[in-house]
Structure formats: structure tokens, C-alpha cells
Design a protein around this motif. Structure first.
Motif, PDB file in Angstrom:
ATOM      1  N   ALA A   1     -37.589  44.365 -11.257  1.00  0.00           N
ATOM      2  CA  ALA A   1     -37.744  44.513  -9.807  1.00  0.00           C
ATOM      3  C   ALA A   1     -36.602  43.823  -9.074  1.00  0.00           C
ATOM      4  CB  ALA A   1     -39.086  43.947  -9.359  1.00  0.00           C
ATOM      5  N   ALA A   2     -36.215  42.654  -9.555  1.00  0.00           N
ATOM      6  CA  ALA A   2     -35.115  41.918  -8.927  1.00  0.00           C
ATOM      7  C   ALA A   2     -33.802  42.676  -9.075  1.00  0.00           C
ATOM      8  CB  ALA A   2     -34.993  40.527  -9.548  1.00  0.00           C
ATOM      9  N   MET A   3     -33.586  43.318 -10.207  1.00  0.00           N
ATOM     10  CA  MET A   3     -32.359  44.104 -10.381  1.00  0.00           C
ATOM     11  C   MET A   3     -32.334  45.281  -9.409  1.00  0.00           C
ATOM     12  SD  MET A   3     -31.286  44.119 -14.419  1.00  0.00           S
ATOM     13  CE  MET A   3     -32.784  44.862 -15.022  1.00  0.00           C
ATOM     14  N   SER A   4     -33.455  45.960  -9.270  1.00  0.00           N
ATOM     15  CA  SER A   4     -33.505  47.094  -8.343  1.00  0.00           C
ATOM     16  C   SER A   4     -33.257  46.640  -6.910  1.00  0.00           C
ATOM     17  CB  SER A   4     -34.873  47.793  -8.438  1.00  0.00           C
ATOM     18  OG  SER A   4     -35.010  48.440  -9.680  1.00  0.00           O
ATOM     19  N   LEU A   5     -33.906  45.567  -6.502  1.00  0.00           N
ATOM     20  CA  LEU A   5     -33.720  45.053  -5.151  1.00  0.00           C
ATOM     21  C   LEU A   5     -32.293  44.539  -4.962  1.00  0.00           C
ATOM     22  CD1 LEU A   5     -34.897  44.470  -2.395  1.00  0.00           C
ATOM     23  CD2 LEU A   5     -35.837  42.328  -3.309  1.00  0.00           C
ATOM     24  N   SER A   6     -31.747  43.894  -5.958  1.00  0.00           N
ATOM     25  CA  SER A   6     -30.371  43.392  -5.867  1.00  0.00           C
ATOM     26  C   SER A   6     -29.364  44.525  -5.729  1.00  0.00           C
ATOM     27  CB  SER A   6     -30.029  42.536  -7.090  1.00  0.00           C
ATOM     28  OG  SER A   6     -30.773  41.339  -7.074  1.00  0.00           O
ATOM     29  N   ARG A   7     -29.574  45.607  -6.463  1.00  0.00           N
ATOM     30  CA  ARG A   7     -28.667  46.763  -6.334  1.00  0.00           C
ATOM     31  C   ARG A   7     -28.728  47.348  -4.923  1.00  0.00           C
ATOM     32  NH1 ARG A   7     -31.163  48.549 -11.126  1.00  0.00           N
ATOM     33  NH2 ARG A   7     -30.054  47.733 -12.928  1.00  0.00           N
ATOM     34  N   LEU A   8     -29.941  47.434  -4.385  1.00  0.00           N
ATOM     35  CA  LEU A   8     -30.097  47.941  -3.021  1.00  0.00           C
ATOM     36  C   LEU A   8     -29.385  47.016  -2.041  1.00  0.00           C
ATOM     37  CD1 LEU A   8     -31.283  49.866  -0.911  1.00  0.00           C
ATOM     38  CD2 LEU A   8     -33.373  48.476  -0.963  1.00  0.00           C
ATOM     39  N   TRP A   9     -29.618  45.719  -2.150  1.00  0.00           N
ATOM     40  CA  TRP A   9     -28.972  44.763  -1.257  1.00  0.00           C
ATOM     41  C   TRP A   9     -27.452  44.800  -1.414  1.00  0.00           C
ATOM     42  CZ3 TRP A   9     -32.576  39.905  -1.924  1.00  0.00           C
ATOM     43  CH2 TRP A   9     -33.742  40.101  -1.168  1.00  0.00           C
ATOM     44  N   GLN A  10     -26.977  45.011  -2.629  1.00  0.00           N
ATOM     45  CA  GLN A  10     -25.537  45.121  -2.847  1.00  0.00           C
ATOM     46  C   GLN A  10     -24.976  46.290  -2.033  1.00  0.00           C
ATOM     47  OE1 GLN A  10     -24.390  46.366  -6.802  1.00  0.00           O
ATOM     48  NE2 GLN A  10     -22.476  45.196  -6.703  1.00  0.00           N
ATOM     49  N   ARG A  11     -25.648  47.426  -2.077  1.00  0.00           N
ATOM     50  CA  ARG A  11     -25.218  48.604  -1.299  1.00  0.00           C
ATOM     51  C   ARG A  11     -25.269  48.340   0.194  1.00  0.00           C
ATOM     52  NH1 ARG A  11     -28.741  52.997  -4.524  1.00  0.00           N
ATOM     53  NH2 ARG A  11     -29.647  51.085  -5.224  1.00  0.00           N
ATOM     54  N   GLN A  12     -26.155  47.447   0.619  1.00  0.00           N
ATOM     55  CA  GLN A  12     -26.292  47.126   2.039  1.00  0.00           C
ATOM     56  C   GLN A  12     -25.370  45.985   2.464  1.00  0.00           C
ATOM     57  OE1 GLN A  12     -30.508  46.249   2.200  1.00  0.00           O
ATOM     58  NE2 GLN A  12     -31.052  48.388   2.560  1.00  0.00           N
ATOM     59  N   GLY A  13     -24.564  45.492   1.547  1.00  0.00           N
ATOM     60  CA  GLY A  13     -23.630  44.419   1.870  1.00  0.00           C
ATOM     61  C   GLY A  13     -24.238  43.024   1.828  1.00  0.00           C
ATOM     62  N   LYS A  14     -25.405  42.899   1.239  1.00  0.00           N
ATOM     63  CA  LYS A  14     -26.086  41.603   1.142  1.00  0.00           C
ATOM     64  C   LYS A  14     -25.872  41.008  -0.256  1.00  0.00           C
ATOM     65  CE  LYS A  14     -29.831  43.237   4.129  1.00  0.00           C
ATOM     66  NZ  LYS A  14     -31.276  43.513   4.177  1.00  0.00           N
ATOM     67  N   LYS A  15     -24.600  40.859  -0.628  1.00  0.00           N
ATOM     68  CA  LYS A  15     -24.279  40.410  -1.982  1.00  0.00           C
ATOM     69  C   LYS A  15     -24.768  38.995  -2.269  1.00  0.00           C
ATOM     70  CE  LYS A  15     -20.444  41.502  -3.975  1.00  0.00           C
ATOM     71  NZ  LYS A  15     -19.034  41.761  -4.328  1.00  0.00           N
TER      72      LYS A  15
END
Length: 103
Positions: free
Chosen positions: A55-69
Motif C-alpha cells: 500500500a505504501a509503494m502504491s501511495l508513494s508512486r502516486l505522490w511521486q507523480r504529484q510531485g510529493k517526493k
């Protein structure tokens, strides 16, 4: 799940739903993020570390796309740090690669 009452994979079902929402012609990032957050919460309640990592990987990938690295890396690093073995598994290899991307 409703018939049997078995809820172990409930967190994974929410995560998969979130991934599917991102695959639509018009991705629904808001609903997907909600699914990932729900998945994280359920996995934490169940102490299901592997499901929480997914779940954390999925959310992290989404945040990465949103610029929330920064947020993405912080979330994933915290959970990845819990593991002391199994680093040759697909999930932990993927988490490590994602952490490197987020650095």
C-alpha cells in the motif's frame, strides 16, 4: 469477503482498486489515494507488514507523480526500515528501487 467474513486481504483489495482507478482513461487520483490510505490503515490494524508495504509503494508512486517526493520517500522509508530479512523478495526489491528513485 462479505460471505465468509474473511478480512485478511481486505487491505490488498483496496490497494488493487486504487491501482485500477489510476488505469482509467481519466485517472481518478483522489479516489485512488483514498483507496491507498484505506489499505494502509487496514494493514496497520492487522499488523500485516507486507500488505502495508504494498500500500505504501502504491501511495508513494502516486505522490511521486504529484510531485510529493519528500512525503513519498518518508512514508516508504519508514515502512521499508521495519524489515530485517526477505530482501530478495519482489516486494522489497521494488520498494528499494522506488526509494532510490525518490532520493
Amino acid at each position: 469477503m462479505r460471505k465468509t467474513g474473511e478480512r485478511f486481504y481486505e487491505a490488498e483489495l483496496h490497494r488493487i482498486k486504487g491501482e485500477l482507478l489510476l488505469e482509467h482513461a481519466v485517472p481518478d487520483q483522489v479516489k485512488a489515494e483514498g483507496c491507498f490510505q484505506e489499505s494502509l490503515a487496514l494493514a496497520r490494524t492487522q499488523s500485516a507488514k507486507s500488505l502495508e508495504l504494498r500500500a505504501a509503494m502504491s501511495l508513494s508512486r502516486l505522490w511521486q507523480r504529484q510531485g510529493k517526493k519528500t512525503e513519498a520517500r518518508q512514508l516508504l522509508a519508514e515502512i521499508y526500515g521495519w524489515f530485517t530479512e526477505g530482501f530478495d523478495t519482489a516486494d522489497l526489491k521494488a520498494a528499494k528501487a522506488l526509494l532510490e528513485e525518490l532520493s
